[in-house]
Design a protein around this motif. Structure first.
Motif, mmCIF file in Angstrom:
data_model
loop_
_atom_site.group_PDB
_atom_site.id
_atom_site.type_symbol
_atom_site.label_atom_id
_atom_site.label_comp_id
_atom_site.label_asym_id
_atom_site.label_seq_id
_atom_site.Cartn_x
_atom_site.Cartn_y
_atom_site.Cartn_z
ATOM 1 N N VAL A 42 1.250 -1.101 -0.094
ATOM 2 C CA VAL A 42 -0.081 0.252 0.312
ATOM 3 C C VAL A 42 0.964 1.338 0.353
ATOM 4 O O VAL A 42 1.918 0.422 1.024
ATOM 5 C CB VAL A 42 -0.512 -0.009 1.349
ATOM 6 N N LEU A 43 1.022 2.349 -0.953
ATOM 7 C CA LEU A 43 1.734 3.376 -1.582
ATOM 8 C C LEU A 43 0.993 4.494 -0.525
ATOM 9 O O LEU A 43 -0.056 4.893 -0.757
ATOM 10 C CB LEU A 43 1.521 3.620 -3.129
ATOM 11 N N PHE A 44 1.447 4.763 0.527
ATOM 12 C CA PHE A 44 1.578 6.783 1.004
ATOM 13 C C PHE A 44 2.299 7.589 0.622
ATOM 14 O O PHE A 44 3.303 7.352 -0.089
ATOM 15 C CB PHE A 44 1.423 6.094 2.475
ATOM 16 N N GLU A 45 1.691 8.968 -0.218
ATOM 17 C CA GLU A 45 2.509 9.935 -0.018
ATOM 18 C C GLU A 45 2.560 10.906 0.062
ATOM 19 O O GLU A 45 1.372 11.268 1.000
ATOM 20 C CB GLU A 45 2.160 9.882 -1.714
ATOM 21 N N THR A 46 3.375 11.504 0.730
ATOM 22 C CA THR A 46 3.361 13.397 0.598
ATOM 23 C C THR A 46 4.142 14.308 -0.526
ATOM 24 O O THR A 46 5.112 13.298 -1.148
ATOM 25 C CB THR A 46 4.312 13.353 2.151
ATOM 26 N N GLY A 47 4.002 15.805 -0.657
ATOM 27 C CA GLY A 47 4.356 15.802 -1.072
ATOM 28 C C GLY A 47 4.863 17.499 -0.847
ATOM 29 O O GLY A 47 4.841 17.817 0.462
ATOM 30 N N THR A 58 5.854 20.437 6.772
ATOM 31 C CA THR A 58 6.417 19.479 6.073
ATOM 32 C C THR A 58 6.872 18.272 6.695
ATOM 33 O O THR A 58 6.113 17.762 6.683
ATOM 34 C CB THR A 58 7.765 19.744 5.321
ATOM 35 N N PHE A 59 7.177 18.588 7.869
ATOM 36 C CA PHE A 59 7.423 18.006 8.910
ATOM 37 C C PHE A 59 6.335 16.920 9.914
ATOM 38 O O PHE A 59 6.425 16.221 9.746
ATOM 39 C CB PHE A 59 7.787 18.305 10.378
ATOM 40 N N ASN A 60 5.017 18.006 9.673
ATOM 41 C CA ASN A 60 3.947 17.967 10.151
ATOM 42 C C ASN A 60 3.324 17.137 9.214
ATOM 43 O O ASN A 60 2.949 15.568 9.984
ATOM 44 C CB ASN A 60 2.817 18.834 10.403
ATOM 45 N N GLU A 61 3.430 16.486 7.795
ATOM 46 C CA GLU A 61 2.641 16.005 7.198
ATOM 47 C C GLU A 61 2.915 14.475 7.018
ATOM 48 O O GLU A 61 2.576 13.480 6.473
ATOM 49 C CB GLU A 61 2.577 16.958 5.468
ATOM 50 N N VAL A 62 4.713 14.317 7.249
ATOM 51 C CA VAL A 62 5.290 13.156 6.998
ATOM 52 C C VAL A 62 5.567 12.179 7.989
ATOM 53 O O VAL A 62 4.803 11.015 8.416
ATOM 54 C CB VAL A 62 6.807 13.594 6.173
ATOM 55 N N LEU A 63 5.296 12.972 9.236
ATOM 56 C CA LEU A 63 5.078 12.116 10.677
ATOM 57 C C LEU A 63 3.367 11.773 10.375
ATOM 58 O O LEU A 63 3.108 10.449 10.830
ATOM 59 C CB LEU A 63 5.174 13.393 11.496
ATOM 60 N N ARG A 64 2.581 12.604 10.155
ATOM 61 C CA ARG A 64 0.972 12.397 10.358
ATOM 62 C C ARG A 64 0.516 10.801 9.025
ATOM 63 O O ARG A 64 0.646 10.043 9.837
ATOM 64 C CB ARG A 64 0.025 13.465 10.493
ATOM 65 N N THR A 65 1.636 11.417 8.547
ATOM 66 C CA THR A 65 1.356 10.284 7.722
ATOM 67 C C THR A 65 2.041 8.731 7.897
ATOM 68 O O THR A 65 1.572 7.397 7.357
ATOM 69 C CB THR A 65 1.803 10.400 6.016
ATOM 70 N N MET A 257 -2.886 12.748 2.235
ATOM 71 C CA MET A 257 -3.456 13.921 3.383
ATOM 72 C C MET A 257 -3.248 14.867 2.892
ATOM 73 O O MET A 257 -1.930 15.755 2.014
ATOM 74 C CB MET A 257 -3.012 13.679 4.603
ATOM 75 N N TYR A 258 -3.898 15.891 3.224
ATOM 76 C CA TYR A 258 -2.826 17.278 2.408
ATOM 77 C C TYR A 258 -4.038 18.559 3.865
ATOM 78 O O TYR A 258 -4.898 18.014 4.436
ATOM 79 C CB TYR A 258 -3.710 17.514 1.445
ATOM 80 N N GLY A 259 -3.547 20.333 3.475
ATOM 81 C CA GLY A 259 -4.331 21.035 4.230
ATOM 82 C C GLY A 259 -5.654 21.187 3.700
ATOM 83 O O GLY A 259 -5.969 21.401 2.348
ATOM 84 N N LYS A 260 -6.543 21.981 4.370
ATOM 85 C CA LYS A 260 -7.715 22.641 4.237
ATOM 86 C C LYS A 260 -8.151 23.549 2.457
ATOM 87 O O LYS A 260 -8.477 23.344 2.060
ATOM 88 C CB LYS A 260 -8.278 23.320 5.333
ATOM 89 N N ASP A 261 -6.222 24.011 3.134
ATOM 90 C CA ASP A 261 -6.519 24.975 1.538
ATOM 91 C C ASP A 261 -6.208 24.224 -0.036
ATOM 92 O O ASP A 261 -5.948 25.197 -0.616
ATOM 93 C CB ASP A 261 -5.362 25.798 1.592
ATOM 94 N N LEU A 262 -6.012 23.069 -0.062
ATOM 95 C CA LEU A 262 -6.352 22.343 -1.020
ATOM 96 C C LEU A 262 -7.564 21.122 -1.327
ATOM 97 O O LEU A 262 -7.647 20.555 -2.215
ATOM 98 C CB LEU A 262 -4.780 21.748 -1.160
ATOM 99 N N THR A 263 -8.079 21.840 -0.136
ATOM 100 C CA THR A 263 -9.567 21.286 -0.826
ATOM 101 C C THR A 263 -9.631 21.033 -1.820
ATOM 102 O O THR A 263 -10.667 20.130 -2.559
ATOM 103 C CB THR A 263 -10.744 21.826 0.235
ATOM 104 N N ASP A 264 -10.543 22.262 -2.635
ATOM 105 C CA ASP A 264 -10.883 22.482 -4.109
ATOM 106 C C ASP A 264 -9.737 22.037 -5.254
ATOM 107 O O ASP A 264 -10.221 20.808 -6.025
ATOM 108 C CB ASP A 264 -11.097 24.033 -4.557
ATOM 109 N N SER A 265 -8.993 21.892 -4.745
ATOM 110 C CA SER A 265 -7.800 21.322 -5.402
ATOM 111 C C SER A 265 -7.356 19.555 -5.870
ATOM 112 O O SER A 265 -7.616 19.322 -6.384
ATOM 113 C CB SER A 265 -6.323 21.716 -5.166
#
Length: 533
Positions: A42-47, A58-65, A257-265
């Motif tokens: 199963v592949l997890f990704e962070t950008g 950046t740290f936050n996203e990799v840690l939570r993922t 996962m991604y931030g609320k600011d990218l919801t529409d994206s």
């Protein structure tokens, strides 16, 4: 890496745990009830966008993922997983960052792919290579298990060629998805494909016509000339939302996962992924951090808190602990939250060994140390960080680390840097925090009303105690004085506030019994004498 998350005692409670990483991981169980087809991982990704240096987000996203990844492994008994940290380094530089040297040089390369722009720091072959190296150093420091993937390398090596041909075949489908979401002015020049100009090397934002999808050929106008151009092998990049969707499909991403600011994206990229014959990954939409005024943190405003700042004043574990808490709630992120995060982390860690397995899985420290690939530390610290801050505060900004250890040695038998290396690092944090944020604001006030008489009684009671009196015995005396109606305190909180403001110069403080035992009875009596004078 240790397998704390796969401990047999935790397998059953993991199935029903309400901790958010497990709730997120169950989305993947639902997606693949029998595991990913063919036994694939199963592949997890962070950008990561390397137009600037890596930051706390950046740290936050990799840690939570990583926390979700480990929860999925726990639920499945160790099903294979991978984490890709994807760098969007083929992107064109849109603006010059504020925190880099040689801004004029960078400005001369605006529009070019980040990997084609010289490194303003003069260390690597390009600006992107520098920032990618910073990212990897940043992630390695925290012990994350990941694979680094460069957008430029994938485009230029031809690894994305088949996916790019697929985009050309579905060009009109993508336009049908995107054009209704754009303003008329933007829609007039919008194209899913951004060709790299063979003349200027700039990533062009121009209308593009598909000439031959299977050959990867397009035509567009470049410096007044209509040319036919191959988008394969690094000849083009895709627009952001199209690029995201193409990547999901080409790499087979299952979770991002991604931030609320990218919801529409995320919504539009999900539609494009379906048009390309794939599906949108599972994922969490997290809330953004706010500054101390409650305003959204912005890199351009500079109202955020950098990773380096946090690590100057608090531990790595406390940062991970803070990031774990309530990802769907907006949280204030500023210097003032660090001491509380350090102590809450230490308190939760102290609770962990005695907890039942289901409670362990709900304890944030479990997810912090699982994400770092560590066993749970067994050492308990003899003092809280708050108490340490108050000790350093009253000792003054000129106090040395050796002097602080001498004080601690009077309070804790055998206390030294060798016995307590974690505490040694926290002393550095406390000294830095006191120097930069506490000492400049400390202001002791004069006792008012019955406070002077209460302080005088505290002094007399302390004088009658042996030098090695326990923190509990001292605390009982403090309580008795505060509860004595003759001094006029409406409640104990008012008495403690008076102690903090007259003796320590702050509006909040530690458990006084513990502080006095640590600081020493004679030293505390000196503080009282200064306050009464």
């Amino acid at each position: 890496m240790t397998d704390l998350h796969l401990h047999p005692s935790l397998r059953e409670p993991a199935q029903t745990s309400k901790a958010w990483p497990f709730e997120e991981a169950r989305k993947l169980i639902k997606r693949y009830p029998d595991g990913k087809p063919g036994g694939e991982a199963v592949l997890f990704e962070t950008g990561y966008g390397p137009s600037g240096l890596p930051h706390i987000g950046t740290f936050n996203e990799v840690l939570r993922t990583t926390m979700v990844r480990r929860a999925y492994e726990a639920l499945t008994g160790g099903a294979p997983t991978r984490l890709v940290a994807f760098s969007d380094d083929m992107d064109g530089l849109r603006k010059v960052p504020d925190n880099v040297p040689q801004k004029e040089m960078l400005a001369a390369h605006l529009g070019k792919p980040l990997t084609d722009i010289p490194d303003p720091f003069g260390k690597y072959e390009s600006f992107a290579h520098h920032n990618n190296a910073m990212l990897r150093e940043f992630l390695d420091r925290f012990g994350f298990d990941y694979e680094f993937v460069s957008s430029t390398e994938r485009y230029k090596s031809g690894a994305f060629d088949e996916a790019l041909k697929n985009v050309l075949r579905h060009n009109q489908d993508i336009l049908d998805i995107m054009l209704p979401t754009l303003r008329a002015e933007r829609a007039a020049t919008y194209s899913p494909i951004l060709p790299v100009s063979p003349k200027s090397g700039i990533v062009l934002q121009v209308p593009v016509s598909v000439v031959d999808a299977d050959a990867g050929l397009v035509s567009f106008e470049d410096e007044g000339e209509t040319i036919t151009h191959s988008i394969l092998g690094g000849g083009a990049k895709l627009q952001w939302k199209v690029d995201w969707a193409m990547r999901w499909v080409a790499l087979g991403v299952d979770y991002e996962m991604y931030g609320k600011d990218l919801t529409d994206s995320g919504v539009q990229s999900g539609k494009i992924a379906r048009a390309l014959g794939g599906q949108k990954p599972e994922g969490l939409i997290y809330e953004m951090f706010l500054d101390e005024k409650g305003e959204k943190i912005s890199k351009s405003k500079g109202n955020g808190l950098s990773l380096e700042q946090w690590l100057s004043y608090g531990s790595e574990e406390s940062l991970a602990f803070f990031a774990y808490r309530e990802p769907k709630a907006a949280k204030q992120l500023h210097i003032g939250v660090i001491p509380k995060a350090v102590d809450e982390y230490l308190q939760m860690r102290g609770n962990y060994p005695a907890q039942e397995p289901d409670k362990k899985l709900g304890n944030p420290v479990h997810h912090v140390h699982v994400a770092r690939g560590e066993d749970m530390p067994s050492a308990e610290l003899p003092v809280t960080f708050g108490l340490l801050l108050n000790l350093v505060g009253v000792m003054g900004a000129d106090a040395s680390k050796e002097q602080i250890w001498r004080y601690l040695g009077q309070y804790v038998e055998g206390a030294n840097a060798e016995s307590y290396p974690e505490l040694d690092r926290l002393i550095d944090n406390a000294m830095a925090y006191n120097r930069d944020y506490v000492a400049p604001t400390l202001k002791r006030r004069k006792p008012q009303g019955g406070e002077a008489a209460a302080l005088a009684e505290l002094d007399a009671k302390l004088a009658a105690l042996p030098a090695d009196a326990s923190a509990d015995d001292i605390q009982n005396i403090v309580y008795e004085i505060g509860k004595n109606e003759v001094y006029g305190f409406e409640n104990l909180r008012d008495w403690f506030k008076a102690l903090y403001e007259t003796l320590l110069g702050s509006s909040a403080g530690p458990r006084m019994g513990s502080f006095i035992a640590l600081f020493g009875i004679d030293n505390t009596r000196r503080l009282i004498a200064e306050a009464l004078a």
